[in-house]
Design a protein around this motif. Structure first.
Motif, PDB file in Angstrom:
ATOM      1  N   ILE A 149      15.300   2.235 -48.735  1.00  0.00           N
ATOM      2  CA  ILE A 149      16.384   2.570 -49.666  1.00  0.00           C
ATOM      3  C   ILE A 149      15.890   2.527 -51.110  1.00  0.00           C
ATOM      4  CG2 ILE A 149      18.577   1.767 -50.629  1.00  0.00           C
ATOM      5  CD1 ILE A 149      19.294   0.771 -47.803  1.00  0.00           C
ATOM      6  N   THR A 150      15.179   1.455 -51.465  1.00  0.00           N
ATOM      7  CA  THR A 150      14.697   1.284 -52.839  1.00  0.00           C
ATOM      8  C   THR A 150      13.747   2.403 -53.233  1.00  0.00           C
ATOM      9  OG1 THR A 150      14.906  -1.121 -52.642  1.00  0.00           O
ATOM     10  CG2 THR A 150      13.527  -0.273 -54.433  1.00  0.00           C
ATOM     11  N   PHE A 151      12.764   2.684 -52.367  1.00  0.00           N
ATOM     12  CA  PHE A 151      11.784   3.723 -52.706  1.00  0.00           C
ATOM     13  C   PHE A 151      12.442   5.091 -52.828  1.00  0.00           C
ATOM     14  CE2 PHE A 151       9.055   7.213 -51.374  1.00  0.00           C
ATOM     15  CZ  PHE A 151       8.035   7.110 -52.314  1.00  0.00           C
ATOM     16  N   ASN A 152      13.272   5.448 -51.859  1.00  0.00           N
ATOM     17  CA  ASN A 152      13.868   6.790 -51.874  1.00  0.00           C
ATOM     18  C   ASN A 152      14.829   6.979 -53.048  1.00  0.00           C
ATOM     19  OD1 ASN A 152      13.233   8.599 -49.276  1.00  0.00           O
ATOM     20  ND2 ASN A 152      13.087   6.447 -48.714  1.00  0.00           N
ATOM     21  N   LEU A 153      15.561   5.943 -53.419  1.00  0.00           N
ATOM     22  CA  LEU A 153      16.441   6.033 -54.591  1.00  0.00           C
ATOM     23  C   LEU A 153      15.633   6.157 -55.883  1.00  0.00           C
ATOM     24  CD1 LEU A 153      19.308   3.472 -53.826  1.00  0.00           C
ATOM     25  CD2 LEU A 153      19.488   5.973 -53.961  1.00  0.00           C
ATOM     26  N   LEU A 154      14.577   5.352 -56.003  1.00  0.00           N
ATOM     27  CA  LEU A 154      13.740   5.426 -57.200  1.00  0.00           C
ATOM     28  C   LEU A 154      13.053   6.783 -57.317  1.00  0.00           C
ATOM     29  CD1 LEU A 154      12.055   1.894 -57.360  1.00  0.00           C
ATOM     30  CD2 LEU A 154      13.682   2.867 -58.990  1.00  0.00           C
ATOM     31  N   LEU A 155      12.516   7.272 -56.204  1.00  0.00           N
ATOM     32  CA  LEU A 155      11.840   8.564 -56.236  1.00  0.00           C
ATOM     33  C   LEU A 155      12.824   9.667 -56.615  1.00  0.00           C
ATOM     34  CD1 LEU A 155       9.146  10.026 -55.719  1.00  0.00           C
ATOM     35  CD2 LEU A 155       9.928  10.440 -53.374  1.00  0.00           C
ATOM     36  N   PHE A 156      14.015   9.615 -56.035  1.00  0.00           N
ATOM     37  CA  PHE A 156      15.035  10.615 -56.376  1.00  0.00           C
ATOM     38  C   PHE A 156      15.370  10.563 -57.864  1.00  0.00           C
ATOM     39  CE2 PHE A 156      19.544  11.453 -57.195  1.00  0.00           C
ATOM     40  CZ  PHE A 156      19.587  12.813 -56.884  1.00  0.00           C
ATOM     41  N   ALA A 157      15.584   9.371 -58.397  1.00  0.00           N
ATOM     42  CA  ALA A 157      15.949   9.226 -59.806  1.00  0.00           C
ATOM     43  C   ALA A 157      14.862   9.774 -60.720  1.00  0.00           C
ATOM     44  CB  ALA A 157      16.228   7.758 -60.128  1.00  0.00           C
TER      45      ALA A 157
END
Length: 260
Positions: A149-157
C-alpha cells in the motif's frame, strides 16, 4: 495480519485492472513498448525466475542481496513474498489438479485462479522451512500489505504529480495488472488442460519459459530451456547457475515439489 495482507494486495490489483481501459484509451506506441518491457520483467524475472524457479524450486543461486531486492520488488508488484508463494506452489506440485491444489482451474474455477483469489488459500509452514530461515523473508511477508500500500501510493503520488496518470499506468499499474492476469491464465489455467500440465510454445509471448509447463512438472526440472528462456540465460551470464535437477535424483529438491 495475513488476511489483511492478502485483501489489501487484491484490492490494489482490482483497482489497477479497472484502470486498464483508461490506459488503452490514451495508448501510444511508446506506452505499448514500455508496458511490454515491464511486463517481461515482472512476469518472467520476478514471477517466473525468482518466485517460481528460485523461491519454490531453488533451481539457481542468487546472492543474498539479490534475493532481498527481488523479494521486495515482488511485494511492491503484488506478486507475493517468497514464503507464501513457495508454500502454495509446492502444494500445487504435490496435489496438481486435485481438490488440494490451491489454483486448480478444474476444482477452483477459472475466475478464482485468474484473479489471484487462490492467494487466500491457507499455507502450510512445513513446506517452506528453508525460506523461514531468512529473517528478511519473514519480515517482508508479515508486513506485505503495508509495504504494498505504502509503495504503490507513494509511486502514484510522485508519478501522477510529475508526469501524469498515463505514465503511472504505463510504467507500473498496467504491467502489474497484466503480469498477474496473464500469468495466472496462461500458466495456471490454459497450461493445465483437462486436469494435466501441458506444454504449448504458442503461449511463449505471454508465459515465456513457463510455456513448457508440462516439461517442468514431469522433469527433469531445470533452469534454462535455451531459446525459450531469456531470464535463464541472464542467470547463466552472471554465473548464478546450478546443475539441472531431476525430481527423482536431486536430493536438494524436497519430495513435496513432485507431481504425483
Amino acid at each position: 495480519m495475513d488476511r489483511f495482507n492478502r485483501i489489501s494486495t487484491i484490492i490494489i490489483f482490482f483497482i489497477y485492472c479497472a484502470l486498464l481501459p483508461v490506459w488503452v484509451y490514451n495508448l501510444t506506441w511508446v506506452d505499448a513498448l514500455l508496458v511490454v518491457g515491464m511486463y517481461w520483467f515482472l512476469a518472467d524475472v520476478i514471477q517466473g525466475l525468482f518466485l517460481h524457479r528460485w523461491a519454490s524450486h531453488e533451481l539457481w543461486s542468487p546472492p543474498s542481496w539479490l534475493q532481498k531486492v527481488l523479494s521486495t520488488i515482488s511485494v511492491f508488484a503484488l506478486s507475493g513474498n517468497p514464503i507464501g508463494y513457495a508454500a502454495l506452489h509446492r502444494q500445487h506440485h504435490k496435489y496438481t489438479d486435485t481438490e488440494n491444489d490451491p489454483h486448480s482451474p478444474k476444482h477452483k474455477g477459472v475466475w478464482y485462479v485468474t484473479s489471484s483469489w487462490w492467494r487466500f488459500e491457507k499455507i502450510d509452514p512445513k513446506r517452506v522451512a528453508d525460506r523461514l530461515r531468512v529473517p528478511y523473508f519473514i519480515s517482508i511477508g508479515k508486513w506485505e500489505g503495508i509495504i504494498a500500500i505504502t509503495f504503490n501510493l507513494l509511486l502514484f503520488a510522485i508519478v501522477y504529480n510529475t508526469l501524469g496518470l498515463q505514465w503511472f499506468l504505463t510504467i507500473w499499474a498496467t504491467p502489474v495488472a497484466l503480469s498477474i492476469i496473464l500469468i495466472n491464465f496462461f500458466v495456471n489455467v490454459a497450461l493445465h488442460k483437462k486436469g494435466k500440465p501441458v506444454d504449448n510454445k504458442l503461449f511463449w509471448p505471454f508465459a515465456f519459459s513457463e510455456c513448457l509447463h508440462g516439461t517442468h512438472h514431469y522433469g527433469p526440472m531445470k533452469l534454462n530451456y535455451n531459446m525459450w528462456d531469456p531470464s535463464g540465460r541472464l542467470v547463466s551470464l552472471f554465473g548464478w547457475t546450478k546443475e539441472s535437477l531431476s525430481y527423482k535424483d536431486a536430493t536438494s529438491v524436497p519430495k513435496y515439489h513432485q507431481t504425483p
